[in-house]
Design a protein around this motif. Sequence first.
Motif, PDB file in Angstrom:
ATOM      1  N   GLY A 203      25.823  46.328  23.215  1.00  0.00           N
ATOM      2  CA  GLY A 203      26.279  46.594  22.041  1.00  0.00           C
ATOM      3  C   GLY A 203      27.125  45.406  21.258  1.00  0.00           C
ATOM      4  O   GLY A 203      26.599  44.986  20.254  1.00  0.00           O
ATOM      5  N   ILE A 204      28.077  44.789  22.020  1.00  0.00           N
ATOM      6  CA  ILE A 204      28.835  43.928  21.518  1.00  0.00           C
ATOM      7  C   ILE A 204      27.995  42.357  21.391  1.00  0.00           C
ATOM      8  O   ILE A 204      27.965  41.775  20.283  1.00  0.00           O
ATOM      9  CB  ILE A 204      30.014  43.356  22.466  1.00  0.00           C
ATOM     10  N   LEU A 205      27.098  42.112  22.269  1.00  0.00           N
ATOM     11  CA  LEU A 205      26.065  41.078  21.961  1.00  0.00           C
ATOM     12  C   LEU A 205      25.086  41.418  20.957  1.00  0.00           C
ATOM     13  O   LEU A 205      25.033  40.192  19.999  1.00  0.00           O
ATOM     14  CB  LEU A 205      25.273  40.850  23.469  1.00  0.00           C
ATOM     15  N   LYS A 206      24.836  42.340  20.694  1.00  0.00           N
ATOM     16  CA  LYS A 206      23.900  42.653  19.755  1.00  0.00           C
ATOM     17  C   LYS A 206      24.585  42.333  18.415  1.00  0.00           C
ATOM     18  O   LYS A 206      24.137  41.764  17.385  1.00  0.00           O
ATOM     19  CB  LYS A 206      23.180  43.971  19.581  1.00  0.00           C
ATOM     20  N   ASN A 207      25.843  42.892  18.094  1.00  0.00           N
ATOM     21  CA  ASN A 207      26.465  42.848  16.969  1.00  0.00           C
ATOM     22  C   ASN A 207      27.098  41.421  16.636  1.00  0.00           C
ATOM     23  O   ASN A 207      27.171  41.026  15.536  1.00  0.00           O
ATOM     24  CB  ASN A 207      27.879  43.739  16.926  1.00  0.00           C
ATOM     25  N   ASN A 208      26.894  40.606  17.883  1.00  0.00           N
ATOM     26  CA  ASN A 208      27.396  39.029  17.527  1.00  0.00           C
ATOM     27  C   ASN A 208      25.810  38.393  17.312  1.00  0.00           C
ATOM     28  O   ASN A 208      25.596  36.908  17.257  1.00  0.00           O
ATOM     29  CB  ASN A 208      27.958  38.539  18.582  1.00  0.00           C
TER      30      ASN A 208
END
Length: 456
Positions: A203-208
Motif C-alpha cells: 500500500g505504501i508503494l502504491k501511494n508513492n
Amino acid sequence: MYKCALILAAGQGKRIKSDLPKVLHKVSGKEMVNHVIDTMRKVDIEDINVIIGKGSELVKEKTSSRNVTYSLQEEQLGTGHAVKCAVDFLKGKKGTVGIFCGDAPLIKNETVKKLLNEHIEKGNSATLLTSILKDATGYGRVIRENDEVLKIVEHKDCNEDELKAKEMNAAMYCFDIEELLECLNKITNNNEQGEYYLTDVIGILKNNGKKVGAVVTDYEETIGVNSRVQLAEAEEILRNRINLRHMENGVTLIDPKGTYIGEDVEIGKDTIIYPGNVIEGKTIIGERCILYPNSRINNSCIASEVEIQSSVIIESTIGDNTTVGPFAYIRPDSVIGKNARIGDFVEIKKSTIGDNTKVSHLTYIGDAEVGSGCNFGCGTVVVNYDGKNKNKTQIGDNSFVGCNTNLISPVKVGNNTYIAAGSTITNEVKEGDLAIARAKQRNIEGWVNRRGLTNK
C-alpha cells in the motif's frame, strides 16, 4: 542484477504441537526450511538470510551446511517485524530481495524464477505471488484496480467488498531492496492483531506511485504447513511430484502411492521399484536395478543391475550386479564390490567386500577388508571389538571361511586360504594354508546310559 533472499523461519507453530521448531519438520525426508533454501540455490540465489526465533540454535544446527546467514526475531510481531529484523542484512545492498516462508516447502524453482523475472523485466518495485481460490477464507486478499495491484488486506481486516475477492496473497514476494528498506520505516501495527504486516509495504508503494506486479500460480505450491494434517498433505503432494518425475525419466514404480523417494534421490532408467521401499537422502541408484518390497536405502550409491530384497543400506556403496538380502543390514562406510552376494541376515559394518565375494547368510563382518572371490559359510563372525577398541581384520582374495568361524581381530588371513568350520582364528593364516582351530573330537562310550539320560 544482484539477488538475495530472506526466509521467514522464526515461528514455533502452536498448531503443530511440537517441541521442534515448525520449519524443521520434514517433508519427504528433508526439513521444510531446507527445501526452501535448496530451491533458492536452484535459481542461483546465493546470498540467503534465514530469520530465526523460537528454537534458533536448533534451526542453525540443521541449516548450517547450507551456507546461509541469520537474523534473530526475538518476538514474533508479524511478517513486517520479521523483515525489520533483517535490516542489517539488507543495508547497503542494491537489487532484488525475494522473501519466502520457511514453512512452505512446495514452491517450485520454476515459479520462483518466473517471479524474479517478472519483477526484474517489468521494473516493479514489488512483485507478489498469488493464487485464485474458490473460497479464500482466512487468506489475505489481493485487491486490484483496473487489473493493477492496489493493496493487500489481511482477512481479519477486510471489509465486505474486499472479502469477495478470490485472489489470495501467497506471502511470497520480490522487492527492490532500497525501496523496501524505506517503506519498512513507515509500517505500523495499527490493526486488529497489533502486528507489523509486510503487506502494508504494498500500500505504501502504491501511494508513492510505484509499480506493483503479481504472478499467479497454483495454490498447491503456496501451501504453508501449520498442523500435522497439513504436514501430511504437503508430504503427499511432494511425494507424488517426485514419483512422477522418476516415472517420466524411465523408472518403473509398481505402486507409486506405496513408494517413498526423497527429493534429492537420483535413479537410472529401467530400474523397477516395488512398494514399501523408502529411499532417502542423496542416494544414487543406477540403471536396471530391482528393488523388491520393503527396503530402506539412505545416502548410498547403488550401481547398475543390483537386486535388493527387504534390506537396510545406510551411507554405503554397492557395486554392479550385486544382490543384497533378504534381511541384510549394510551399515555406514561399507563398500560392496561387483558381482557380490550379501545374503539373508548378514550384517556388514564399516567394511570393504571385494568383487565376486559371497556372504550368503547369518554372518557378521565388521571393520574388515575382504578381498575378491571369497566365500563365507553361515554363522561366521568377525569379532572386531575387544571390549575397549575396534580392531581390523584383513582377508585376502579367494579365501574360504567355513561355517561358524570366529575371526578374532586384529588378524590377517592371506590369499587362497581355507579355514575349517568351527574354528576360532587368533593368529595369521598365511597364503595357501588350511587353518583348523578347534578341539579334536572324542566320543565317550556309554556316557548317556551311565548318566541315566536315555529318553524313554
